[in-house]
Design a protein around this motif. Structure first.
Motif, PDB file in Angstrom:
ATOM      1  N   THR A 253      -5.672  -1.643   9.535  1.00 19.43           N
ATOM      2  CA  THR A 253      -4.486  -0.808   9.360  1.00 19.43           C
ATOM      3  C   THR A 253      -3.205  -1.619   9.563  1.00 19.43           C
ATOM      4  N   GLN A 254      -3.205  -2.535  10.504  1.00 23.87           N
ATOM      5  CA  GLN A 254      -2.028  -3.388  10.702  1.00 23.87           C
ATOM      6  C   GLN A 254      -1.796  -4.283   9.491  1.00 23.87           C
ATOM      7  N   ARG A 255      -2.867  -4.808   8.917  1.00 31.32           N
ATOM      8  CA  ARG A 255      -2.726  -5.656   7.737  1.00 31.32           C
ATOM      9  C   ARG A 255      -2.208  -4.854   6.554  1.00 31.32           C
ATOM     10  N   ALA A 256      -2.707  -3.628   6.388  1.00 20.88           N
ATOM     11  CA  ALA A 256      -2.237  -2.795   5.276  1.00 20.88           C
ATOM     12  C   ALA A 256      -0.747  -2.507   5.414  1.00 20.88           C
ATOM     13  N   ARG A 257      -0.299  -2.208   6.606  1.00 20.28           N
ATOM     14  CA  ARG A 257       1.122  -1.919   6.820  1.00 20.28           C
ATOM     15  C   ARG A 257       1.984  -3.162   6.647  1.00 20.28           C
ATOM     16  N   SER A 258       1.460  -4.305   7.032  1.00 19.28           N
ATOM     17  CA  SER A 258       2.256  -5.531   6.971  1.00 19.28           C
ATOM     18  C   SER A 258       2.557  -5.966   5.543  1.00 19.28           C
ATOM     19  N   LYS A 259       1.788  -5.495   4.577  1.00 17.76           N
ATOM     20  CA  LYS A 259       1.973  -5.906   3.183  1.00 17.76           C
ATOM     21  C   LYS A 259       2.923  -4.987   2.407  1.00 17.76           C
ATOM     22  N   VAL A 260       3.434  -3.953   3.071  1.00 16.13           N
ATOM     23  CA  VAL A 260       4.326  -3.016   2.393  1.00 16.13           C
ATOM     24  C   VAL A 260       5.713  -3.641   2.236  1.00 16.13           C
ATOM     25  N   LYS A 261       6.265  -3.533   1.031  1.00 19.58           N
ATOM     26  CA  LYS A 261       7.627  -3.981   0.760  1.00 19.58           C
ATOM     27  C   LYS A 261       8.385  -2.857   0.074  1.00 19.58           C
ATOM     28  N   THR A 262       9.655  -2.704   0.458  1.00 16.98           N
ATOM     29  CA  THR A 262      10.479  -1.672  -0.158  1.00 16.98           C
ATOM     30  C   THR A 262      10.911  -2.151  -1.531  1.00 16.98           C
ATOM     31  N   SER A 263      10.228  -1.703  -2.545  1.00 17.04           N
ATOM     32  CA  SER A 263      10.541  -2.069  -3.924  1.00 17.04           C
ATOM     33  C   SER A 263      10.140  -0.910  -4.820  1.00 17.04           C
ATOM     34  N   LEU A 264      10.460  -1.022  -6.096  1.00 16.72           N
ATOM     35  CA  LEU A 264      10.121   0.043  -7.041  1.00 16.72           C
ATOM     36  C   LEU A 264       8.623   0.149  -7.287  1.00 16.72           C
ATOM     37  N   GLN A 265       7.850  -0.785  -6.718  1.00 16.58           N
ATOM     38  CA  GLN A 265       6.387  -0.651  -6.779  1.00 16.58           C
ATOM     39  C   GLN A 265       5.899   0.465  -5.853  1.00 16.58           C
ATOM     40  N   MET A 266       6.690   0.782  -4.828  1.00 15.81           N
ATOM     41  CA  MET A 266       6.259   1.767  -3.840  1.00 15.81           C
ATOM     42  C   MET A 266       5.952   3.126  -4.463  1.00 15.81           C
ATOM     43  N   PRO A 267       6.837   3.708  -5.320  1.00 13.73           N
ATOM     44  CA  PRO A 267       6.499   4.994  -5.932  1.00 13.73           C
ATOM     45  C   PRO A 267       5.203   4.950  -6.746  1.00 13.73           C
ATOM     46  N   LEU A 268       4.980   3.843  -7.466  1.00 10.49           N
ATOM     47  CA  LEU A 268       3.757   3.720  -8.261  1.00 10.49           C
ATOM     48  C   LEU A 268       2.532   3.607  -7.362  1.00 10.49           C
ATOM     49  N   ARG A 324      -1.196   1.050   2.636  1.00  5.75           N
ATOM     50  CA  ARG A 324      -0.795  -0.101   1.810  1.00  5.75           C
ATOM     51  C   ARG A 324       0.262   0.283   0.787  1.00  5.75           C
ATOM     52  N   SER A 325       0.243   1.527   0.345  1.00  2.00           N
ATOM     53  CA  SER A 325       1.208   1.961  -0.666  1.00  2.00           C
ATOM     54  C   SER A 325       2.604   2.161  -0.080  1.00  2.00           C
ATOM     55  N   GLY A 326       2.709   2.292   1.245  1.00  2.00           N
ATOM     56  CA  GLY A 326       4.014   2.446   1.872  1.00  2.00           C
ATOM     57  C   GLY A 326       4.246   3.791   2.524  1.00  2.00           C
TER      58      GLY A 326
END
Length: 418
Positions: A253-268, A324-326
């Motif tokens: 779960t920590q690894r999944a959260r660490s890969k999140v970036k605020t970008s337009l990929q997040m909605p997808l 992972r999706s944010g």
């Protein structure tokens, strides 16, 4: 904290504790009512009452496949666009732990409020994450504002903000003791008497206030009688196994959260992860939500082995995908559920060797131990399950032994790998 707050500023401190408990209780109650309201509208059940006897699981199961899928996909749209817009245009978020450690660094009002609301809305629409972070954030935010209004110093602000967060947890789950222990064990990392009294007062007030709107029911129904003596041996043997599993859960779960970036990929990404959850929910209506439904099924012993193994695997999959999706949310109930489902597997193996015992007992003990290790809060976890279920006193020994073994194994493995 270097000063006895009740002596140095007694009146202001007493008012701060009372106001914090009341505010945290009201926030927790309103957030819980909002959660139930959205759930009922989205999945079409108990439309005549916000608080009803019909559970989320039964409501989701009764909904049509299309309604179930579309509600969860809507949750993905809200999550993706909501957190992207908040990250893009909102102030930088300050977490509860950050503001407790740096009390002069306040949580931004707008960003924190929207962040909490997004969690409640998405969990109501089927997100597999927990709802407990939102009331904690609301309680901490309210406590910070109260501390400012009363002109408290940095030491007092730190304690009050932590108490507000713990009181928010107490309010939403009706767990005053666990809320106080969470404040002391996780946020303040101290059991000084003045901190303990403050935590108990705020959590008790918040829990009492919240029951005015939410009722005074326990979270889970556990009707099994006294624990069999043989389960103590299982608790001792399986505690370290559950601790190793909890360490893996923490790492993933920590690894999944660490890969999140605020970008337009997040909605997808959010749309895809929630669509995956929605598609799976057509076959497994137990998957949507924070895991309270499957946890109750585990305590009831009402699942065949094929189902709880499937739910364990799929629940882990959708939790990691959504993280992972944010999307944001807690891991308290999800972790408890994962631990209970995994414990049912260990129970099945054990009962081949030592027949007897209700499977719900194993789920209760193992779920507590897994939660304690995965969130690094052994005392809080034991108190939570005591208040969640009203379990018989005979369960305390196996629960404590299993929790201790799980927690120590998780800590040892993390230090060995660190």
């Amino acid at each position: 904290m270097n000063k006895d707050l009740s002596v140095t500023q007694p009146l202001r401190w007493a008012l701060a504790l009372i106001f914090t408990g009341i505010v945290a209780g009201i926030c927790g109650m309103l957030l819980a009512l909002l959660l139930h309201f959205i759930q009922h509208i989205a999945f079409g059940y108990s439309l005549d009452a916000v608080i009803s006897n019909e559970s989320f699981l039964s409501g989701v199961t009764a909904a049509t496949d299309w309604r179930r899928f579309s509600a969860i996909v809507c949750g993905g749209l809200v999550a993706g666009w909501g957190w992207w817009l908040l990250g893009r245009y909102g102030s930088q978020r300050v977490s509860i732990s950050q503001t407790v450690n740096h009390p002069n660094k306040p949580m931004p009002l707008f960003t924190t409020a929207i962040h909490a609301l997004l969690q409640i809305i998405t969990v109501a629409l089927g997100s597999p994450l927990g709802r407990e972070v939102a009331p904690r954030e609301a309680g901490a935010l309210g406590a910070g504002l109260i501390a400012n209004g009363l002109g408290l110093d940095a030491d007092a602000r730190k304690v009050l903000i932590a108490c507000g967060a713990g009181a928010g947890l107490a309010a939403v789950y009706n767990v005053p003791l666990a809320g106080a222990l969470f404040t002391l064990e996780v946020l303040l990392v101290t059991f000084r008497w003045e901190c303990a009294v403050a935590a108990l007062i705020t959590s008790a007030i918040a829990s009492g206030v919240a029951t005015l709107g939410l009722g005074n029911e326990v979270q889970y129904h556990f009707l099994v009688g006294a624990a069999p003596a043989s389960i103590i041996a299982w608790a001792i043997l399986c505690g370290p196994i559950l601790g190793a599993a909890a360490m893996l859960f923490r790492k993933l779960t920590q690894r999944a959260r660490s890969k999140v970036k605020t970008s337009l990929q997040m909605p997808l990404f959010c749309l895809l992860s929630f669509a995956l959850l929605g598609g799976l929910s057509v076959i497994f209506p137990q998957l949507p939500g924070n895991g309270k439904g499957p946890m109750q099924l585990a305590l009831d012993g009402a699942m065949p082995m094929a189902l709880f193994i499937s739910l364990l695997i799929l629940k882990m999959l959708v939790i990691l995908a959504v993280l992972r999706s944010g999307a944001e949310g807690g891991l308290l109930t999800p972790g408890l559920t994962i631990g209970a489902l995994f414990s049912l597997i260990l129970c099945a193996v054990w009962q081949h060797l030592v027949p007897g015992g209700n499977s719900g007992s194993f789920a209760l003990i193992g779920g507590t131990a897994f939660l304690a290790a995965s969130m690094q809060m052994p005392l809080t976890a034991v108190a939570l399950l005591l208040e969640f279920t009203g379990m018989d006193h005979s369960y305390l020994v196996p629960v404590i032994l299993c929790t201790s073994g799980s927690f120590l194994m998780c800590r040892w493995l993390e230090k060995a790998k660190g």
